[in-house]
Scaffold this motif. Structure first.
Motif, PDB file in Angstrom:
ATOM      1  N   GLY A   1      36.528  28.730  43.351  1.00 33.35           N
ATOM      2  CA  GLY A   1      36.762  29.405  42.082  1.00 33.35           C
ATOM      3  C   GLY A   1      38.221  29.354  41.681  1.00 33.35           C
ATOM      4  O   GLY A   1      39.079  28.833  42.412  1.00 33.35           O
ATOM      5  N   SER A   2      38.531  29.915  40.533  1.00 33.92           N
ATOM      6  CA  SER A   2      39.891  29.901  39.998  1.00 33.92           C
ATOM      7  C   SER A   2      40.611  31.197  40.360  1.00 33.92           C
ATOM      8  O   SER A   2      40.075  32.071  41.041  1.00 33.92           O
ATOM      9  N   LYS A   3      41.824  31.340  39.863  1.00 41.31           N
ATOM     10  CA  LYS A   3      42.591  32.557  40.101  1.00 41.31           C
ATOM     11  C   LYS A   3      41.878  33.782  39.533  1.00 41.31           C
ATOM     12  O   LYS A   3      41.994  34.880  40.078  1.00 41.31           O
ATOM     13  N   ASP A   4      41.113  33.575  38.457  1.00 41.79           N
ATOM     14  CA  ASP A   4      40.383  34.697  37.858  1.00 41.79           C
ATOM     15  C   ASP A   4      39.316  35.252  38.795  1.00 41.79           C
ATOM     16  O   ASP A   4      38.812  36.356  38.583  1.00 41.79           O
ATOM     17  N   ASP A   5      38.939  34.483  39.828  1.00 41.02           N
ATOM     18  CA  ASP A   5      37.914  34.923  40.772  1.00 41.02           C
ATOM     19  C   ASP A   5      38.495  35.661  41.977  1.00 41.02           C
ATOM     20  O   ASP A   5      37.753  36.057  42.875  1.00 41.02           O
ATOM     21  N   GLU A   6      39.804  35.820  42.024  1.00 41.20           N
ATOM     22  CA  GLU A   6      40.413  36.540  43.140  1.00 41.20           C
ATOM     23  C   GLU A   6      39.865  37.964  43.228  1.00 41.20           C
ATOM     24  O   GLU A   6      39.501  38.570  42.220  1.00 41.20           O
ATOM     25  N   GLN A   7      39.824  38.477  44.444  1.00 42.11           N
ATOM     26  CA  GLN A   7      39.366  39.852  44.669  1.00 42.11           C
ATOM     27  C   GLN A   7      40.547  40.811  44.551  1.00 42.11           C
ATOM     28  O   GLN A   7      41.586  40.608  45.189  1.00 42.11           O
ATOM     29  N   MET A   8      40.394  41.834  43.730  1.00 41.71           N
ATOM     30  CA  MET A   8      41.433  42.847  43.605  1.00 41.71           C
ATOM     31  C   MET A   8      41.235  43.903  44.686  1.00 41.71           C
ATOM     32  O   MET A   8      40.150  44.455  44.825  1.00 41.71           O
ATOM     33  N   ILE A   9      42.265  44.147  45.470  1.00 43.07           N
ATOM     34  CA  ILE A   9      42.228  45.161  46.526  1.00 43.07           C
ATOM     35  C   ILE A   9      42.947  46.398  46.009  1.00 43.07           C
ATOM     36  O   ILE A   9      44.137  46.344  45.679  1.00 43.07           O
ATOM     37  N   ASP A  10      42.234  47.515  45.922  1.00 43.39           N
ATOM     38  CA  ASP A  10      42.813  48.757  45.406  1.00 43.39           C
ATOM     39  C   ASP A  10      42.650  49.840  46.467  1.00 43.39           C
ATOM     40  O   ASP A  10      41.734  50.650  46.425  1.00 43.39           O
ATOM     41  N   GLY A  11      43.528  49.833  47.451  1.00 41.88           N
ATOM     42  CA  GLY A  11      43.487  50.829  48.509  1.00 41.88           C
ATOM     43  C   GLY A  11      44.739  51.684  48.476  1.00 41.88           C
ATOM     44  O   GLY A  11      45.719  51.369  47.800  1.00 41.88           O
ATOM     45  N   ALA A  12      44.692  52.768  49.226  1.00 41.93           N
ATOM     46  CA  ALA A  12      45.858  53.653  49.269  1.00 41.93           C
ATOM     47  C   ALA A  12      47.024  52.963  49.971  1.00 41.93           C
ATOM     48  O   ALA A  12      48.172  53.065  49.539  1.00 41.93           O
ATOM     49  N   PHE A  13      46.730  52.236  51.052  1.00 45.30           N
ATOM     50  CA  PHE A  13      47.800  51.586  51.811  1.00 45.30           C
ATOM     51  C   PHE A  13      47.932  50.113  51.451  1.00 45.30           C
ATOM     52  O   PHE A  13      49.026  49.586  51.330  1.00 45.30           O
ATOM     53  N   ILE A  14      46.804  49.423  51.289  1.00 44.52           N
ATOM     54  CA  ILE A  14      46.827  47.997  50.973  1.00 44.52           C
ATOM     55  C   ILE A  14      46.286  47.785  49.570  1.00 44.52           C
ATOM     56  O   ILE A  14      45.190  48.246  49.249  1.00 44.52           O
ATOM     57  N   ASN A  15      47.044  47.102  48.749  1.00 36.75           N
ATOM     58  CA  ASN A  15      46.558  46.735  47.420  1.00 36.75           C
ATOM     59  C   ASN A  15      47.155  45.392  47.033  1.00 36.75           C
ATOM     60  O   ASN A  15      48.195  44.987  47.528  1.00 36.75           O
ATOM     61  N   GLY A  16      46.474  44.684  46.162  1.00 36.15           N
ATOM     62  CA  GLY A  16      46.913  43.353  45.760  1.00 36.15           C
ATOM     63  C   GLY A  16      45.707  42.484  45.465  1.00 36.15           C
ATOM     64  O   GLY A  16      44.673  42.969  44.980  1.00 36.15           O
ATOM     65  N   TYR A  17      45.808  41.193  45.781  1.00 34.83           N
ATOM     66  CA  TYR A  17      44.736  40.248  45.482  1.00 34.83           C
ATOM     67  C   TYR A  17      44.442  39.381  46.701  1.00 34.83           C
ATOM     68  O   TYR A  17      45.320  39.099  47.513  1.00 34.83           O
ATOM     69  N   ASN A  18      43.192  38.961  46.809  1.00 39.15           N
ATOM     70  CA  ASN A  18      42.733  38.184  47.953  1.00 39.15           C
ATOM     71  C   ASN A  18      42.065  36.905  47.453  1.00 39.15           C
ATOM     72  O   ASN A  18      41.126  36.964  46.653  1.00 39.15           O
ATOM     73  N   LYS A  19      42.538  35.747  47.938  1.00 42.32           N
ATOM     74  CA  LYS A  19      42.011  34.459  47.488  1.00 42.32           C
ATOM     75  C   LYS A  19      40.956  33.888  48.428  1.00 42.32           C
ATOM     76  O   LYS A  19      40.380  32.844  48.153  1.00 42.32           O
ATOM     77  N   PHE A  20      40.732  34.547  49.569  1.00 40.03           N
ATOM     78  CA  PHE A  20      39.749  34.034  50.530  1.00 40.03           C
ATOM     79  C   PHE A  20      38.786  35.145  50.916  1.00 40.03           C
ATOM     80  O   PHE A  20      39.183  36.178  51.444  1.00 40.03           O
ATOM     81  N   LEU A  21      37.502  34.939  50.616  1.00 44.89           N
ATOM     82  CA  LEU A  21      36.479  35.940  50.904  1.00 44.89           C
ATOM     83  C   LEU A  21      35.426  35.326  51.823  1.00 44.89           C
ATOM     84  O   LEU A  21      35.054  34.163  51.667  1.00 44.89           O
ATOM     85  N   LEU A  22      34.953  36.118  52.774  1.00 43.43           N
ATOM     86  CA  LEU A  22      33.837  35.703  53.620  1.00 43.43           C
ATOM     87  C   LEU A  22      32.856  36.860  53.721  1.00 43.43           C
ATOM     88  O   LEU A  22      33.223  37.964  54.129  1.00 43.43           O
TER      89      LEU A  22
END
Length: 715
Positions: A359-380
């Motif tokens: 997928g493209s950058k638009d398919d990245e997973q958004m991580i919204d946690g209290a300690f860890i947040n950001g984007y993830n390009k690899f999902l399993l």
């Protein structure tokens, strides 16, 4: 309040403090663990007495992060903490796996451990403190416990081992493991590494255990200060020694024979069930519930002893293998024609059907946690439906087991993915387990490797995985290490040790121990035997596909990544996004851009080459710098009395002075050009203010001098 505190040093000047007596005093035990500004509140409550007919410990462990701990408000519609995130589930599992073996086998009270992040330090990871906090809460309670235990993170950074390193230092780590243990033994290991040797891993675990010993001792001293060294009395199990003797006498030899008969999982289960039913029938029709319950319990003990003795005494396993043999393997790639990459991997009675989607950058997973947040390009994602074990089970989404098994496979494959420049894709791997009889997570690693290579992802090296088991006899000291364990061997064994790696070394591992007293010699032997099995599986995989395909599938989307100077980011986007939206609309490609350092990283995503080429051309035209001496196909933008302004690149105009239009002197611009004309011009110079000087006459042939001029006279 009777607030009691105990602190200790990590050995490098950093301290951890454990406090009890201030918060949550109605729980059976509660503590606050603090390191820097990170604070965890851990509580434990265990009911008095146990439910009838329960022969296990109903333990639940929940780790949760409060967003206020990091000064954040949760996202989403509700704006409050909801169900546990995958990250919180993974930490909960780490603590659960360390605590569960430490409770007495006959203790069956409902027990709940809750760990809450109440204050966060951006540079101190809370997961390495969660096990310590949970164990300390139990230590200051009257709940029976064979601990304390503690968990630490050990990482190798700049060639040195570090306990609970700062987040900022972890980026340089070549290995990272969470290790849990008691004062004398290791009970749990999980982590990842950059293709390290077995000896390096043992050294890391030994280093971690030294730190664990200090933390366990601190908990013991805290318990003494609180006065909770005497635990509650309980009686949770009925017993009937005569019935137990009768069950053993009537069923042991039959169970041993079935265990030795080399039958399939289903046949073996049916045969064991028939032996139990035949025995219960001998007790008569009017047996009470307790007798029926104890008969099943003692029969399970018979299975436990018979199967273990078969391995220790004769070296024979349930499916007829010896201790080192890996079950037959077959695999296939490209099984699903529409997937971007796919593979089937089967080892014995365990099978994974795995897909790779690009997928493209638009398919990245958004991580919204209290300690860890950001984007993830690899999902399993790992799925374990009921039919994989021949069971009827409702599909209610991923449970903790699926999240944990998927995370181990993700850790393994993440280590061999190419860098961003070589792989701009967002990658999703999905492993659907179609059959299961031992180590489906390791089948996921193998199938995931094959599917990535089938998709054309240039992984650094293929990865394989193996699950190891252990059976020990504490009385005789005999032990057997089992390669490629079955499901039954997992339940009846003393260790579940999963190891993944390439030909060069280990990339991830997960170990759970159910006994005390694992010797370093046994751990070393298990790792070496695992290496032998891993390499065997890797060779079998290479018979199917040995390297990534040269190109992606024809139907796979294409991504081109460009790097442009930071100053051109605004020009590519345009006012209000006008330019980039126009490019997407006219070319059919998806375009994203982000600032990284002094560069703009542009990703162009499309399902055909023409769209990619059109978008690349337009972005290069915007972001390219004019080259002095180069010729450009320009467009007349405006006409002035002294010349014309010509656009040679999108948004880049230069002056074509009236004197540079033709070799013939022009008196006026009237009728020379009109706006919109396309003309060839040469870039003569760019001054300090960035103004460009253009020439048309430099591209025209210079007219010859009239006869009789000085230049044309004969010599």
């Amino acid at each position: 309040m009777n607030v009691i505190k105990k602190s200790f040093d990590l050995g490098d000047g950093r301290t951890i403090e454990i406090e009890t007596g201030k918060l949550a005093k109605q729980a059976d035990g509660s503590v606050v663990v603090r390191m820097g500004d990170t604070m965890l509140l851990a509580t434990v409550v265990s009911s008095v007495g146990a439910k009838a007919g329960v022969d296990f410990l109903p333990l639940s462990v929940d780790y949760q992060e409060k967003y206020a701990a990091a000064g954040r408000i949760p996202g989403g519609f509700l704006r409050r903490e909801a169900r546990l995130s995958d990250y919180e589930v993974l930490i909960s599992r780490l603590v659960d796996r360390a605590l569960r073996p430490m409770f007495p086998e006959d203790y069956h009270s409902d027990t709940q451990v809750m760990i809450t992040l109440i204050s966060s330090d951006k540079n101190i990871m809370p997961d390495c403190l969660a096990g310590l906090a949970a164990s300390a809460a139990i230590a200051v309670s009257d709940i029976p416990f064979n601990g304390p235990i503690s968990e630490v993170r050990v990482a190798k950074i700049d060639g040195n081992f570090v306990i609970n390193p700062y987040v900022s230092d972890l980026e340089r780590a070549t290995m990272e493991f969470l290790v849990a243990g008691t004062e004398s033994d290791i009970v749990m290991v999980e982590g990842e590494a950059d293709e390290i040797s077995e000896a390096d891993m043992v050294e890391a675990i030994e280093f971690a255990h030294k730190a664990i010993v200090v933390q366990v001792q601190a908990q013991k001293e805290l318990a003494e200060l609180v006065g909770k060294t005497v635990k509650r009395t309980y009686s949770h199990e009925d017993s009937n020694p005569e019935l137990k003797e009768k069950v053993y006498a009537a069923t042991y030899d039959k169970v041993y024979a079935i265990a030795k008969s080399n039958t399939s999982k289903g046949e073996r289960g049916d045969a064991f069930g028939a032996i139990l039913m035949d025995f219960i029938a001998t007790l008569g029709e009017d047996i009470d519930d307790v007798t029926g319950f104890l008969s099943k319990k003692y029969f399970h003990d018979v299975q436990y002893d018979a199967i273990r003795n078969l391995v220790l005494d004769e070296g024979i396993r349930l499916d007829g293998r010896d201790v080192r043999t890996v079950r037959p393997i077959w695999s296939e790639v490209g099984y699903l024609p529409s997937a971007h990459g796919s593979a089937v991997f089967t080892r014995g009675e365990t099978q994974s059907l795995t897909t790779v989607t690009l997928g493209s950058k638009d398919d990245e997973q958004m991580i919204d946690g209290a300690f860890i947040n950001g984007y993830n390009k690899f999902l399993l994602h790992y799925n374990f439906p009921g039919f994989s074990t021949g069971e009827v089970r409702p599909n209610r989404g991923a449970g903790r087991r699926e999240i944990g098994h998927g995370n181990l496979a993700m850790r393994s494959l993440k280590k061999v993915l190419p860098g961003l420049e070589e792989n701009p894709y967002t990658i999703r791997i999905v492993s659907d387990i179609l059959e299961s009889n031992g180590s489906s997570s390791m089948a996921t690693v193998c199938a995931g490797t094959l599917a990535l290579m089938d998709a054309g992802i240039k992984i650094k090296a293929p990865v394989s995985g193996i699950a190891m088991g252990l059976i020990t006899d504490e009385k005789t000291g005999k032990y057997a290490i089992l390669s490629d364990i079955l499901g039954d061997e997992d339940h009846l064994g003393d260790m579940d040790f999963k190891v993944t790696g390439t030909e060069k070394g280990i990339v991830a591992c997960q170990m759970d121990l159910k006994i005390n007293g694992l010797k370093w010699e046994v751990l070393t032997n298990a790792l070496n035997q695992a290496k032998e099995a891993r390499l065997h599986i890797l060779n079998e995989m290479k018979k199917t596909i040995s390297a990534p395909r040269e190109d992606y599938k024809d139907h796979a989307p294409r991504i081109v990544s460009l790097s442009i100077d930071k100053e051109f980011i605004g020009a590519v986007i345009g006012p209000g996004g006008k330019i980039i939206q126009e490019m997407q609309r006219e070319t059919g490609a998806s375009i994203s851009i982000e600032e990284v350092g002094n560069k703009g990283i542009v990703e162009i995503f499309a399902d055909n080459k023409a769209a990619i080429d059109a978008a690349v051309g337009r972005i290069n035209a915007i972001a390219a710098k004019p080259d002095i001496g180069a010729t450009y196909d320009g467009k007349v933008k405006s006409i002035m009395p002294f010349g014309a302004f010509v656009e040679i690149m999108p948004g880049k105009d230069g002056l074509l002075h009236i004197s540079e239009i033709d070799w013939t002197r022009l008196e006026t611009m009237d009728g020379v050009f009109k706006e919109g004309d396309r003309i060839q011009v040469k870039l003569l110079d760019i001054d300090k203010q960035g103004k460009m000087k253009l020439s048309r006459k430099a591209l025209l042939p210079r007219p010859a001098k009239p006869e009789g001029t000085a230049e044309n006279k004969p010599a």
